[in-house]
Design a protein around this motif. Structure first.
Motif, PDB file in Angstrom:
ATOM      1  N   PRO A 254      40.562  54.620  48.108  1.00  0.00           N
ATOM      2  CA  PRO A 254      41.591  53.640  48.489  1.00  0.00           C
ATOM      3  C   PRO A 254      42.099  52.848  47.279  1.00  0.00           C
ATOM      4  N   PHE A 255      41.652  53.193  46.091  1.00  0.00           N
ATOM      5  CA  PHE A 255      42.112  52.462  44.893  1.00  0.00           C
ATOM      6  C   PHE A 255      42.258  53.466  43.754  1.00  0.00           C
ATOM      7  N   LYS A 256      42.865  52.986  42.654  1.00  0.00           N
ATOM      8  CA  LYS A 256      42.969  53.825  41.462  1.00  0.00           C
ATOM      9  C   LYS A 256      41.855  53.466  40.503  1.00  0.00           C
ATOM     10  N   LEU A 257      41.260  54.467  39.878  1.00  0.00           N
ATOM     11  CA  LEU A 257      40.210  54.176  38.898  1.00  0.00           C
ATOM     12  C   LEU A 257      40.792  53.408  37.717  1.00  0.00           C
TER      13      LEU A 257
ATOM     14  N   SER B  44      38.721  52.446  32.108  1.00  0.00           N
ATOM     15  CA  SER B  44      37.315  52.460  31.698  1.00  0.00           C
ATOM     16  C   SER B  44      36.495  53.390  32.580  1.00  0.00           C
ATOM     17  N   GLN B  45      36.727  53.307  33.877  1.00  0.00           N
ATOM     18  CA  GLN B  45      35.985  54.186  34.790  1.00  0.00           C
ATOM     19  C   GLN B  45      36.284  55.648  34.479  1.00  0.00           C
ATOM     20  N   LYS B  46      37.555  55.934  34.225  1.00  0.00           N
ATOM     21  CA  LYS B  46      37.938  57.319  33.910  1.00  0.00           C
ATOM     22  C   LYS B  46      37.242  57.791  32.645  1.00  0.00           C
TER      23      LYS B  46
ATOM     24  N   ASP C 105      29.712  45.442  33.896  1.00  0.00           N
ATOM     25  CA  ASP C 105      29.496  44.187  34.583  1.00  0.00           C
ATOM     26  C   ASP C 105      29.456  44.388  36.093  1.00  0.00           C
ATOM     27  N   VAL C 106      28.838  43.448  36.780  1.00  0.00           N
ATOM     28  CA  VAL C 106      28.814  43.532  38.238  1.00  0.00           C
ATOM     29  C   VAL C 106      30.240  43.639  38.756  1.00  0.00           C
ATOM     30  N   GLY C 107      30.430  44.550  39.703  1.00  0.00           N
ATOM     31  CA  GLY C 107      31.742  44.702  40.315  1.00  0.00           C
ATOM     32  C   GLY C 107      32.698  45.571  39.524  1.00  0.00           C
ATOM     33  N   SER C 108      32.236  46.132  38.411  1.00  0.00           N
ATOM     34  CA  SER C 108      33.154  46.933  37.599  1.00  0.00           C
ATOM     35  C   SER C 108      33.338  48.330  38.188  1.00  0.00           C
ATOM     36  N   GLY C 109      32.539  48.658  39.217  1.00  0.00           N
ATOM     37  CA  GLY C 109      32.746  49.940  39.909  1.00  0.00           C
ATOM     38  C   GLY C 109      31.956  51.101  39.331  1.00  0.00           C
ATOM     39  N   LYS C 110      30.657  50.922  39.221  1.00  0.00           N
ATOM     40  CA  LYS C 110      29.823  51.996  38.685  1.00  0.00           C
ATOM     41  C   LYS C 110      29.522  53.058  39.750  1.00  0.00           C
ATOM     42  N   THR C 111      29.424  52.602  41.010  1.00  0.00           N
ATOM     43  CA  THR C 111      28.980  53.533  42.052  1.00  0.00           C
ATOM     44  C   THR C 111      29.920  54.721  42.204  1.00  0.00           C
ATOM     45  N   VAL C 112      31.203  54.453  42.110  1.00  0.00           N
ATOM     46  CA  VAL C 112      32.155  55.541  42.308  1.00  0.00           C
ATOM     47  C   VAL C 112      32.046  56.545  41.157  1.00  0.00           C
TER      48      VAL C 112
ATOM     49  N   MET D 156      37.635  45.250  34.464  1.00  0.00           N
ATOM     50  CA  MET D 156      37.453  45.083  35.897  1.00  0.00           C
ATOM     51  C   MET D 156      38.621  45.721  36.635  1.00  0.00           C
ATOM     52  N   PRO D 157      38.399  46.142  37.889  1.00  0.00           N
ATOM     53  CA  PRO D 157      39.537  46.640  38.675  1.00  0.00           C
ATOM     54  C   PRO D 157      40.668  45.617  38.664  1.00  0.00           C
ATOM     55  N   GLU D 158      41.888  46.141  38.657  1.00  0.00           N
ATOM     56  CA  GLU D 158      43.061  45.290  38.469  1.00  0.00           C
ATOM     57  C   GLU D 158      43.214  44.159  39.471  1.00  0.00           C
ATOM     58  N   ASN D 159      42.854  44.463  40.714  1.00  0.00           N
ATOM     59  CA  ASN D 159      43.154  43.489  41.755  1.00  0.00           C
ATOM     60  C   ASN D 159      42.270  42.235  41.684  1.00  0.00           C
ATOM     61  N   ARG D 160      41.310  42.229  40.775  1.00  0.00           N
ATOM     62  CA  ARG D 160      40.366  41.108  40.751  1.00  0.00           C
ATOM     63  C   ARG D 160      40.959  39.853  40.126  1.00  0.00           C
ATOM     64  N   LYS D 161      40.699  38.717  40.778  1.00  0.00           N
ATOM     65  CA  LYS D 161      41.082  37.443  40.165  1.00  0.00           C
ATOM     66  C   LYS D 161      39.856  36.868  39.481  1.00  0.00           C
TER      67      LYS D 161
ATOM     68  N   VAL E 202      24.560  44.034  45.725  1.00  0.00           N
ATOM     69  CA  VAL E 202      25.068  44.024  47.094  1.00  0.00           C
ATOM     70  C   VAL E 202      26.579  43.779  47.116  1.00  0.00           C
ATOM     71  N   ASP E 203      27.276  44.571  47.872  1.00  0.00           N
ATOM     72  CA  ASP E 203      28.735  44.536  47.847  1.00  0.00           C
ATOM     73  C   ASP E 203      29.312  44.016  49.158  1.00  0.00           C
ATOM     74  N   ILE E 204      29.804  42.787  49.151  1.00  0.00           N
ATOM     75  CA  ILE E 204      30.395  42.187  50.348  1.00  0.00           C
ATOM     76  C   ILE E 204      31.779  41.659  49.965  1.00  0.00           C
TER      77      ILE E 204
ATOM     78  N   GLY F 239      34.100  37.752  44.319  1.00  0.00           N
ATOM     79  CA  GLY F 239      35.189  38.236  43.480  1.00  0.00           C
ATOM     80  C   GLY F 239      35.312  39.739  43.542  1.00  0.00           C
ATOM     81  N   ARG F 240      34.949  40.336  44.668  1.00  0.00           N
ATOM     82  CA  ARG F 240      35.000  41.793  44.772  1.00  0.00           C
ATOM     83  C   ARG F 240      36.169  42.257  45.628  1.00  0.00           C
ATOM     84  N   SER F 241      37.193  41.451  45.672  1.00  0.00           N
ATOM     85  CA  SER F 241      38.383  41.851  46.414  1.00  0.00           C
ATOM     86  C   SER F 241      39.553  41.171  45.727  1.00  0.00           C
TER      87      SER F 241
HETATM   88  P1  ADP Z   1      29.009  47.726  40.467  1.00  0.00           P
HETATM   89  O1  ADP Z   1      29.545  48.197  39.164  1.00  0.00           O
HETATM   90  O2  ADP Z   1      28.622  46.311  40.429  1.00  0.00           O
HETATM   91  O3  ADP Z   1      27.943  48.635  41.023  1.00  0.00           O
HETATM   92  P2  ADP Z   1      30.441  48.699  42.739  1.00  0.00           P
HETATM   93  O4  ADP Z   1      30.393  50.128  42.359  1.00  0.00           O
HETATM   94  O5  ADP Z   1      29.555  48.233  43.816  1.00  0.00           O
HETATM   95  O6  ADP Z   1      30.249  47.793  41.464  1.00  0.00           O
HETATM   96  O7  ADP Z   1      31.947  48.358  43.074  1.00  0.00           O
HETATM   97  C1  ADP Z   1      32.332  47.098  43.534  1.00  0.00           C
HETATM   98  C2  ADP Z   1      33.506  47.198  44.482  1.00  0.00           C
HETATM   99  O8  ADP Z   1      34.677  47.549  43.789  1.00  0.00           O
HETATM  100  C3  ADP Z   1      33.333  48.248  45.548  1.00  0.00           C
HETATM  101  O9  ADP Z   1      33.777  47.711  46.767  1.00  0.00           O
HETATM  102  C4  ADP Z   1      34.223  49.388  45.098  1.00  0.00           C
HETATM  103  O10 ADP Z   1      34.703  50.139  46.175  1.00  0.00           O
HETATM  104  C5  ADP Z   1      35.328  48.652  44.416  1.00  0.00           C
HETATM  105  N1  ADP Z   1      35.984  49.370  43.327  1.00  0.00           N
HETATM  106  C6  ADP Z   1      35.414  50.242  42.465  1.00  0.00           C
HETATM  107  N2  ADP Z   1      36.328  50.703  41.588  1.00  0.00           N
HETATM  108  C7  ADP Z   1      37.489  50.104  41.888  1.00  0.00           C
HETATM  109  C8  ADP Z   1      38.822  50.161  41.346  1.00  0.00           C
HETATM  110  N3  ADP Z   1      39.106  50.932  40.283  1.00  0.00           N
HETATM  111  N4  ADP Z   1      39.763  49.394  41.921  1.00  0.00           N
HETATM  112  C9  ADP Z   1      39.486  48.620  42.971  1.00  0.00           C
HETATM  113  N5  ADP Z   1      38.273  48.519  43.536  1.00  0.00           N
HETATM  114  C10 ADP Z   1      37.277  49.246  43.006  1.00  0.00           C
END
Ligand code: ADP
Ligand code: MG
Length: 740
Positions: A264-267, A270-272, A295-302, A461-466, A604-606, A633-635
């Protein structure tokens, strides 16, 4: 005949009872004693004439003279004994006083010559020496043979019953006898190249330095040596691993594109970049050992999910599909990963298993099933399951993967390589390793503790983050903060409240809770500060108290502060099932405020949570606070971090201010390192680095030198055959440190 390996109890001056005490600091042999390094030094090197003392008020000096008078008296308050002496040199005389050391008059007699060292004190009009360090000398002007005064004097970390003076008295003769015999364990080319003191001089200069420069030079040598041994250890393992084979997993760019298109988002770039580095590594037949840091929330899981998918889908002629093990530090996180990874791979016909100590689940063809542990284990063994997510239970006996090709470790910096070792025993093919962490560690520590891993960094960080607004809340602003929270909750947002571990809920605490909200007990076992005469409660007692304090805070918040809101507690004593349910409810908006101890710290991701409120913020390290802050700050909604403090301490203020201004975990870790020293770094205690190595960590040049030297030596001589002493030391060292 005493030698370096003689047990200490055989040294006549030590005896059984001291030997016992010394063993408590790990000192067992003569060599251990010689290598017990001072923690700091007292500068008693300036010897002055007695008549100069008056001009040196409050400065530390030494005087030498003859005792003209010495006696014990009782103070007017009876219970205190006072020893008074008068010391004379050719320039004048001065009085010295000691308290509660009546045995002094047995050691020191009239006409004896002594050297005394202490700050000069003033009493009414006269000056005197208050409890000086002393030693007997043969004549005024003696310099050579001084041990406790008249020189730079070593101060050791002491424990009950073993004083620095006693250690000096024991160690110095041993140095005379053995310093020359200590073999040089550093390769001579290194000693020459870096102009290090030879070991025999270095060991003298460390205990009894001639100058502070020579103490530093010797410390540098020993720091180098410890870090060098760590590097040798790490690089040796790496070389060993490089000779093993891993399954090459060719990446399929179309599949990866298809995968990212379903997100649902673009990488982020950095993630790429990181995903690409990992996917490239996975194509090789040498085992990958990579650390994905972000950093926390930077999107490592994907990114991890992409690696997993790539591995599973690359068939490369194997009979059964390749498997991925994904280990998380807690059950909550394992379950969260299970849900989010299942969701991400749902369209790709991948099966995912969950294994924790209590739960066994399978996700297959868009459905999740609870299964028996036995059937889960069977599916792992037959290779039916593609991805298995779990906690430590994944590496327990009885878990046999048919075709394990990749191990992913989330937030397990304390373990890492050893866990892979566990998973690969008796296997021909070694799985690749991807370790992930949000713990920002300075480069020096990364090179040392993760020295065998290649690094991929998600640095955006993902773009949408404030940016999360971080605010230090004064006690007087508490109500405003609460009102703000009410407003946010009425907009459907979630709130975390972190309540620090506190030691007991006594009446004082309760009273001030009523007045200003929580105050943190000063007697904290967690922070390492234990006041004298304080009984340390047992761990289970602590856990009970902690829950009790949390419950009190819960009562207060739910009755007095937010009677209309849905508040829930989360703590370490709860069952994993309960915790999981709470996290799901919180995620789904059925809980407004989640009050917890620091268990929600990692991962934990909320997304709907926008407020992180931290009580007793001064109790936590910056990196840890930064981790807490990363829970929100995860949205794309504006998030807030409120730091409640109860301590007016300026140093704490400065630290918290750093958190307000800085949002970069690496910078914060560096600041923690500067403000509080290396011991403060989040997690360092667990790495068990030796003292000297820890000190060396603040010096990047030193760390890089040790790494380069270790590489050079191992390239020439991987088995260290030409360096038998070094090899032996490394063996001892490996026994001593375990990065667990
Ligand atoms: P962490 O690096 O702390 O493990 P997560 O992998 O849990 O971070 O990702 C945090 C949140 O950001 C998740 O809800 C994930 O779906 C979302 N996310 C990951 N990559 C992106 C992105 N490129 N754009 C927007 N949201 C993203
Ligand atoms: Mg994570």
């Amino acid at each position: 005949m005493i030698s370096l390996s003689t047990p200490i109890e055989e040294i006549p001056k030590i005896g059984i009872s001291y030997a016992k005490k010394l063993k408590k600091f790990g000192i067992k042999t003569v060599q251990d004693l010689i290598f017990y390094f001072p923690a700091r030094y007292d500068d008693f090197s300036e010897i002055i004439k007695i008549n100069q003392a008056r001009q040196r008020l409050k400065e530390t000096v030494c005087v030498q003279g003859q005792i003209t008078q010495i006696e014990n008296t009782k103070s007017f308050k009876k219970w205190m004994s006072i020893t008074e002496a008068v010391i004379q040199d050719e320039s004048g005389e001065i009085k010295a006083i000691w308290f509660n050391q009546p045995y002094l008059t047995k050691n020191l007699k009239e006409d004896d010559f002594v050297c005394l060292a202490v700050k000069v004190s003033l009493f009414k009009e006269g000056i005197y020496l208050n409890s000086p360090s002393y030693e007997r000398i043969n004549e005024i002007g003696e310099k050579e043979e001084l041990t406790h005064t008249g020189r730079i004097v070593p101060v050791y970390s002491e424990t009950r019953g073993v004083t620095s003076k006693w250690l000096r008295y024991i160690i110095k003769p041993l140095l005379y006898r053995f310093a020359e015999q200590i073999p040089e364990s550093l390769p001579t080319e290194i000693v020459k190249k870096y102009k290090f003191l030879p070991i025999n001089d270095a060991i003298w200069q460390l205990h009894f330095p001639d100058t502070f420069e020579s103490a530093d030079a010797s410390k540098a040598r020993f720091s180098f040596e410890e870090l060098f041994l760590i590097q040798l250890n790490v690089l040796k393992e790496k070389i060993k691993l490089m000779q093993k084979k891993s399954p090459a997993c060719l990446m399929n760019p179309d599949l990866m594109k298809e995968f990212t298109d379903t997100l649902p988002f673009k990488l982020t770039d950095s993630q790429k970049k990181c995903a690409f580095q990992i996917l490239k590594d996975l194509e090789k037949t040498v085992p990958m050992s990579r650390l994905l840091e972000g950093d926390v929330g930077s999107g490592k899981t994907v990114v991890a999910a992409m690696a997993a998918l790539s591995v599973i889908k690359s068939k490369a002629g194997l009979p059964a599909g390749r498997q991925v093990a994904f280990m998380a530090p807690t059950e909550i996180l394992a379950k969260q990963h299970f849900r989010s990874v299942s969701e991400m791979v749902a369209k790709f016909n991948v099966s995912v298993g969950l294994m924790t100590s209590k739960d066994s689940r399978i996700f297959k063809e868009n459905e999740t099933y609870d299964v028996s542990k036995k059937s889960l284990l069977g599916d792992i063994e037959s290779g039916q399951l593609n991805i298995v997510i779990g906690t430590h239970s994944l590496i327990q006996k009885g878990v046999e993967f048919k075709n394990l090709a990749l191990v992913i470790l989330d937030e397990q910096h304390r373990f890492g390589v050893e866990q892979r070792d566990h998973l690969i025993k008796n296997k021909k093919l070694v799985p690749h390793l991807l370790s992930m962490t949000a713990t920002p560690i300075p480069r020096t520590l990364a090179l040392t503790v993760y020295g065998d891993l290649d690094l991929s960094l998600i640095d955006e960080m993902p773009e949408n983050r404030k940016k999360i607004k971080t605010i230090i809340v004064e006690p007087s602003q508490r109500k405003d903060a609460y009102d703000f929270i009410k407003k946010e909750v009425s907009d459907g947002k979630g709130v975390f409240v972190i309540f620090p571990k506190i030691e007991s809920a006594n009446s004082k605490l309760k009273e001030s809770l009523e007045k200003n909200g929580p105050v943190i007990g000063s007697a904290s076992v967690q922070s390492g500060f234990v006041p004298q005469n304080y009984n340390i409660p047992s761990l289970s007692q602590l856990a009970i108290n902690e829950v009790k304090a949390l419950k009190e805070e819960y009562e207060r918040l739910s009755k007095d502060v937010f009677p209309d809101l849905r508040i829930t507690m989360l703590h370490g004593k709860m069952k994993p099932k309960e915790k999981e349910k709470i996290m799901i409810d919180f995620k789904n908006g059925e809980i407004d405020i989640l009050l917890s101890t620091s268990v929600v710290e990692v991962g934990v991701d909320i997304p709907r949570a926008t407020i992180m409120m931290i009580e007793g913020a001064e109790r936590f390290g910056l990196s840890q606070l930064h981790q807490f802050r990363g829970r929100v700050g995860r949205s794309d909604m504006q998030s807030y971090c409120f730091l409640f403090t109860t301590s007016p301490d300026q140093l704490n203020r400065k630290r918290l201010k750093a958190l307000v201004d800085c949002h970069n975990g690496f910078e914060l870790a560096q600041k923690d390192l500067e403000i509080r020293g290396p011991g403060s770094l989040y997690g360092t205690q667990q790495w068990g680095l030796p003292d000297m190595a820890m000190q060396g960590l603040s010096n990047i040049f030193l760390v890089e030198k040790t790494r380069a030297s270790a590489k050079e030596i191992l390239e020439k001589d991987p088995a260290l055959e030409k360096y038998p002493l070094l090899k032996e030391r490394l063996k001892q060292f490996e026994k001593r440190i375990h990065f667990e």
